[in-house]
Design an enzyme around this catalytic site. Structure first.
Site, PDB file in Angstrom:
ATOM      1  N   CYS A   2      47.675  29.042  47.939  1.00  0.00           N
ATOM      2  CA  CYS A   2      47.811  29.307  49.380  1.00  0.00           C
ATOM      3  C   CYS A   2      49.175  29.926  49.626  1.00  0.00           C
ATOM      4  CB  CYS A   2      47.720  27.992  50.146  1.00  0.00           C
ATOM      5  SG  CYS A   2      46.242  27.061  49.796  1.00  0.00           S
ATOM      6  N   ARG A  27      47.464  35.633  48.648  1.00  0.00           N
ATOM      7  CA  ARG A  27      47.500  34.321  47.972  1.00  0.00           C
ATOM      8  C   ARG A  27      46.321  33.450  48.386  1.00  0.00           C
ATOM      9  NH1 ARG A  27      52.315  32.965  45.716  1.00  0.00           N
ATOM     10  NH2 ARG A  27      51.837  30.745  45.908  1.00  0.00           N
ATOM     11  N   TRP A  76      43.591  29.028  50.495  1.00  0.00           N
ATOM     12  CA  TRP A  76      42.529  29.228  49.507  1.00  0.00           C
ATOM     13  C   TRP A  76      42.032  27.834  49.196  1.00  0.00           C
ATOM     14  CZ3 TRP A  76      42.518  28.295  43.938  1.00  0.00           C
ATOM     15  CH2 TRP A  76      41.358  28.763  43.320  1.00  0.00           C
ATOM     16  N   ASN A 102      50.897  23.915  49.780  1.00  0.00           N
ATOM     17  CA  ASN A 102      50.264  24.707  48.729  1.00  0.00           C
ATOM     18  C   ASN A 102      50.284  23.846  47.474  1.00  0.00           C
ATOM     19  OD1 ASN A 102      49.305  26.670  46.986  1.00  0.00           O
ATOM     20  ND2 ASN A 102      51.334  27.530  46.616  1.00  0.00           N
ATOM     21  N   GLY A 103      49.091  23.595  46.895  1.00  0.00           N
ATOM     22  CA  GLY A 103      49.027  22.787  45.671  1.00  0.00           C
ATOM     23  C   GLY A 103      47.901  21.780  45.773  1.00  0.00           C
ATOM     24  N   GLU A 482      37.950  42.361  28.990  1.00  0.00           N
ATOM     25  CA  GLU A 482      38.725  42.692  30.202  1.00  0.00           C
ATOM     26  C   GLU A 482      37.938  43.643  31.101  1.00  0.00           C
ATOM     27  OE1 GLU A 482      41.030  41.513  31.736  1.00  0.00           O
ATOM     28  OE2 GLU A 482      41.718  43.076  33.101  1.00  0.00           O
ATOM     29  N   LYS A 486      36.957  42.815  34.993  1.00  0.00           N
ATOM     30  CA  LYS A 486      37.292  43.723  36.116  1.00  0.00           C
ATOM     31  C   LYS A 486      36.052  43.961  36.968  1.00  0.00           C
ATOM     32  CE  LYS A 486      40.714  43.494  36.460  1.00  0.00           C
ATOM     33  NZ  LYS A 486      41.179  42.495  35.561  1.00  0.00           N
ATOM     34  N   GLU A 489      34.601  40.628  38.837  1.00  0.00           N
ATOM     35  CA  GLU A 489      35.422  39.947  39.852  1.00  0.00           C
ATOM     36  C   GLU A 489      35.570  40.779  41.130  1.00  0.00           C
ATOM     37  OE1 GLU A 489      39.564  39.145  39.099  1.00  0.00           O
ATOM     38  OE2 GLU A 489      39.732  40.817  37.740  1.00  0.00           O
ATOM     39  N   HIS A 505      22.984  39.216  17.574  1.00  0.00           N
ATOM     40  CA  HIS A 505      22.862  37.743  17.507  1.00  0.00           C
ATOM     41  C   HIS A 505      22.529  37.152  18.867  1.00  0.00           C
ATOM     42  CE1 HIS A 505      24.407  37.804  13.406  1.00  0.00           C
ATOM     43  NE2 HIS A 505      25.244  38.716  13.830  1.00  0.00           N
ATOM     44  N   LYS A 604      45.090  35.483  44.127  1.00  0.00           N
ATOM     45  CA  LYS A 604      45.908  36.242  43.179  1.00  0.00           C
ATOM     46  C   LYS A 604      46.468  35.365  42.068  1.00  0.00           C
ATOM     47  CE  LYS A 604      47.774  39.716  41.315  1.00  0.00           C
ATOM     48  NZ  LYS A 604      46.900  40.567  40.485  1.00  0.00           N
TER      49      LYS A 604
HETATM   50  C1  AGP Z   1      42.603  39.007  36.712  1.00  0.00           C
HETATM   51  O1  AGP Z   1      42.057  40.197  37.244  1.00  0.00           O
HETATM   52  C2  AGP Z   1      42.267  37.805  37.545  1.00  0.00           C
HETATM   53  N1  AGP Z   1      42.718  37.977  38.877  1.00  0.00           N
HETATM   54  C3  AGP Z   1      42.683  36.492  36.915  1.00  0.00           C
HETATM   55  O2  AGP Z   1      41.858  36.315  35.782  1.00  0.00           O
HETATM   56  C4  AGP Z   1      44.151  36.362  36.450  1.00  0.00           C
HETATM   57  O3  AGP Z   1      44.387  37.217  35.367  1.00  0.00           O
HETATM   58  C5  AGP Z   1      44.385  34.913  35.998  1.00  0.00           C
HETATM   59  O4  AGP Z   1      44.182  34.064  37.091  1.00  0.00           O
HETATM   60  C6  AGP Z   1      45.792  34.685  35.413  1.00  0.00           C
HETATM   61  O5  AGP Z   1      46.755  34.911  36.404  1.00  0.00           O
HETATM   62  P1  AGP Z   1      48.312  34.971  35.945  1.00  0.00           P
HETATM   63  O6  AGP Z   1      48.442  36.162  35.053  1.00  0.00           O
HETATM   64  O7  AGP Z   1      49.085  35.096  37.215  1.00  0.00           O
HETATM   65  O8  AGP Z   1      48.616  33.692  35.204  1.00  0.00           O
END
Ligand code: AGP
Length: 609
Positions: A2, A27, A76, A102-103, A482, A486, A489, A505, A604
């Site tokens: 958050c 955030r 969040w 936040n937490g 990766e 992308k 998400e 497999h 994020k």
């Molecule tokens: C990546 O596109 C995602 N948003 C997510 O997997 C991110 O890489 C992951 O949460 C790790 O975040 P960080 O690099 O800030 O630790």
């Protein structure tokens, strides 16, 4: 994760609070709220589900009186669905104390049960609400003392801001395990989860440390422990450029950040690579100590984890040091074999990912030396590492990580060259040649980006597919993972990354004319194997998008669509192959009308477990 902000000073607090929330919306953005103490001593709270503009609409309909002290929050959800009653600020029953958080409060159920037994009535489903009620229980006229006593009851991670109409000239902030900074203005002071929230008002920042609290009054700031012991602090100057956090003409932050990659990588090379020799300021470990490590472990989450997987191939190839890579949430619970001869590399763009922080603490407790690859200066991870390799990629606002990923890869290439120097992996001549190829990569990425229109066309032709498979081999297996992340998400299309050799497999059962398969097939000693995979897919009517090396005419006979990347050293292809995969995901998501920069359910940085 958050975002929290707070203000105390001689101006109207509300405009700053709203502006600050908007700059922290990345955030978390499922609900938001503000709490203000008006000059007549009343506490006013307004909160609403949805993005910050929904809060603004509410304030227009139900305005608050002018106030010079306030706190605010963009959420969040962790405990309790996104809705008005679960939004922050949360208050005590008497409506005299407001808290933003936040937490996660891990012991909130037991605290809540104890408070309910005393007759306290809860309005929300959140963990945060216990904080305001606890402060109220301890309040005897001094807000600071009441907060100190309350937070000593809490376990878990928190960054909080607290105000009270019974102590209207004080804003209290505290942190354990979640980021919080204090802004120092002219006769005004701020709290925020991150720099973008306050940068337009001050560049003078106090980075609050874990276990510290700050007391802000209109005449100044005090920093102390939760026991009330005064602590020294430094006021740092932030160099962060706000326009760097704006879109600069691009439709989305993500597209801007994709196009920033050549410059980010060029600067990294210019700063750290000269004549085949690497300088890693901030590494914090001597060459002798570096040489003493018998194993390397990498911990990270999500995209950062994929960077770690590429890092393993590079370090083992160049430095011949064994490397293991774990997702942070697994590492910390598997009783890892770690000791003083282990170098632990923690990779995190935000430096606030809870699982990665916990993994680092676990490794340190077992004697490992920790170096982090991080993008946010002064982040929790940076402060908990013996050495920090900052990527300096600039603020990455798009939730889907792009430039941070390639910057993490670049850092692994530089670190591998350094380790090869120290451990005597590849010979000097080969190392210098490799370094020269590495330095050429930013220009090659610029070439790929010039081809964005073709990639957008390929994306348009494949935006309707209901499922994608990404296949790669060897050092491009992580590229497949990766690329799939992308796409899924930001477009919400199910996408799976797989080692191409594993296709027979199981995943081959998925292949039919409704399936799009992205095959990463640059020229290499396993190219023929990728061609076999492509033929197996085509024979089952699968549609193949191939990432191939410029000049490869053969692939045209096999793939439905080809996206070319320039020729480079085989170890460097992950830095190039990911660019078309980022753009493919971006354009498909845009074609599907998705919220590219703020995808549903995501944030994020995941600062909770
Ligand atoms: C990546 O596109 C995602 N948003 C997510 O997997 C991110 O890489 C992951 O949460 C790790 O975040 P960080 O690099 O800030 O630790």
């Amino acid at each position: 994760m958050c975002g929290i902000v707070g203000y105390i000073g001689n101006k109207d607090a509300l405009p700053f609070l709203i502006e600050g929330l908007k700059n922290l919306e990345y955030r978390g953005y499922d609900s938001s709220g503000v709490g203000l103490i008006t000059p007549d001593g009343g506490l006013q709270v307004r909160k609403e589900k949805g993005k910050i503009r929904c809060l603004e609409d509410l304030l227009a309909k139900d305005p608050v009186k002018k106030a010079h002290i306030g706190i605010a929050h963009t959420r969040w959800a962790t405990h309790g669905a996104p809705c008005r009653k679960n939004s922050h600020p949360h208050t005590n029953s008497g409506g005299t104390i407001a808290v933003v958080h936040n937490g996660i409060i891990e012991n909130y159920q037991s605290l809540k049960a104890g408070l309910i037994a005393k007759g306290v009535r809860f309005l929300s489903d959140t963990d945060t609400e216990v904080i305001g009620h606890l402060i109220n229980e301890y309040f005897e006229g001094d807000l600071v003392k009441a907060v100190q006593r309350a937070i000593r009851d809490l376990t878990g991670a928190f960054a909080i801001g607290v105000i009270s109409s019974d102590d209207p000239s004080t804003l209290v902030a505290a942190r354990v395990g979640s980021p919080l900074i204090i802004g120092v203005g002219e006769g005004e002071y701020f709290i925020a989860s991150d720099v973008p929230a306050i940068i337009r008002h001050t560049r003078r920042v106090i980075y609050l440390k874990d276990g510290e609290m700050a007391v802000l009054r209109s005449d100044g700031v005090e920093v102390m422990t939760f026991a009330g012991k005064k602590m020294p602090f430094t006021v740092d100057k932030v160099t962060f450029q706000m326009d760097a956090a704006q879109k600069q003409g691009y439709p989305h932050f993500m597209l801007k950040e994709i196009h920033e990659q050549p410059e980010v990588l060029r600067q990294m090379v210019a700063l750290r690579l000269k004549g085949g020799h690497v300088t890693l300021d901030g590494l914090g470990i001597s060459d002798r100590k570096l040489k003493s490590f018998t194993r390397i472990k990498v911990v990270a989450c999500g995209t950062a984890y994929h960077a770690g997987l590429v890092g393993r191939y590079i370090i083992e190839e160049l430095a011949r040091v064994p490397v293991e890579v774990d997702v942070s949430s697994e590492f910390r619970y598997r009783s890892p074999i770690v000791d003083k001869r282990t170098l632990l590399i923690a990779v995190s763009q935000s430096g606030e990912t809870a699982d990665t922080l916990a993994a680092v603490r676990e490794a340190r407790a077992r004697g490992a030396s920790v170096v982090s690859i991080c993008n946010v200066i002064g982040s929790s991870l940076a402060r908990e590492s013996a050495g920090v390799l900052y990527t300096h990629a600039g603020p990455e606002i798009g939730v889907a990580s792009t430039k941070a990923y390639t910057a993490q890869l670049m850092m692994f290439y530089l670190l591998a060259i350094k380790l090869a120097e120290v451990h005597g992996g590849v010979d000097v001549k080969e190392r210098v040649k490799f370094a020269k190829d590495l330095a050429a990569v930013p220009g090659l990425i610029r070439e790929i980006l010039k081809n964005a229109k073709h990639i957008a066309r390929v994306a348009r032709k494949h935006s309707h597919y209901g499922c994608f498979l990404y296949l790669g081999r060897n050092i491009n297996y992580p590229s497949a993972l990766e690329g799939a992340l992308k796409l899924k998400e930001i477009s919400y299309i199910p996408a799976e990354g797989y080692a191409a050799g594993e296709m027979k497999h199981g995943p081959i059962a998925l292949i039919d004319e409704y399936r799009a398969v992205v095959c990463i097939a640059p020229q290499s000693d396993i190219y023929e194997k990728m061609i076999s995979n492509i033929q197996e897919i085509l024979s089952r009517k699968g549609k193949v998008i191939a990432i191939a090396t410029e000049g490869d005419a053969l692939i045209q006979q096999h793939a439905t669509k080809v996206i070319y990347i320039p020729r480079t050293h085989k170890l460097l292809t992950p830095l190039l192959a990911i660019i078309p995969l980022q753009l493919l995901a971006y354009y498909i998501a845009v074609n599907r009308g998705c919220d590219v920069d703020q995808p549903r359910n995501l944030a994020k940085s995941v600062t909770v477990e």
